[in-house]
Scaffold this motif. Structure first.
Motif: not given
Length: 177
Positions: A22-28, A63-69, A161-164
């Motif tokens: 897990p990243t310390v910054v908490g990518n969520t 960011s990646v949009i996994v799903a939307a509606g 959130d897929v930022s470094a």
């Protein structure tokens, strides 16, 4: 040919920084939502037109949009339809009727991919089509077919959130046990 256990620090060249931790910054991964409330807008002086574009959800860069509606919370004016996508397009929802009953989740249209998003031009969804939103953007709702005078629509997206990571782990989680 050989197999290397990249989860074991006993493997040459494997250290804590190359293991999946897990990243310390908490990518969520989080769900965001917003309400398009035409009734409140009309009360505040809005006079709608056929084809109005509402920039509803702010999507951060990387960011990646996994799903939307979307879900109808109150039926819209008869004949109103909507498209939902980035840049006023129709890849998420395409031409859905907004005069359906409250509680109705919008289904994809001919171009739509409700609850499956590729963030690009209209195409048939494939896992390979998932793309990163490189620059901050908005998911937009276009209301067409008639000028909206009433209605409420909840639009949601699951955003990863897929930022470094800002801080790499100093030790592997297994070393803390």
């Amino acid at each position: 040919m050989a197999t290397y256990d990249m989860t074991s620090s006993d493997t040459a060249g494997v250290g804590a920084n190359v293991l999946a931790v897990p990243t310390v910054v908490g990518n969520t991964v989080r769900t965001i939502e917003a309400i398009l409330d035409i009734d409140a807008m009309v009360t505040a002086g809005y006079s709608g037109a056929d084809g109005d574009i509402f920039q509803l959800l702010e999507i951060p860069a990387e960011s990646v949009i996994v799903a939307a509606g979307a879900e109808i919370m109150k039926s819209f004016t008869a004949s109103c339809t909507c498209n939902i996508d980035f840049a006023g397009g129709d890849d998420i929802i395409d031409g859905a009727a907004l005069d359906a009953a409250a509680g109705t989740y919008l289904a994809k249209g001919t171009n739509g991919e409700a609850n499956v998003v590729n963030t690009g031009a209209a195409s048939t969804f494939a896992a390979a089509a998932l793309a990163c939103v490189g620059a901050a953007d908005t998911i937009d709702v276009v209301v067409a077919g008639a000028a909206p005078a009433t209605g409420r629509l909840r639009v949601y997206a699951i955003v990863a959130d897929v930022s470094a990571a800002k801080t790499e782990a100093a030790v592997a989680q297994r070393d803390l046990i």
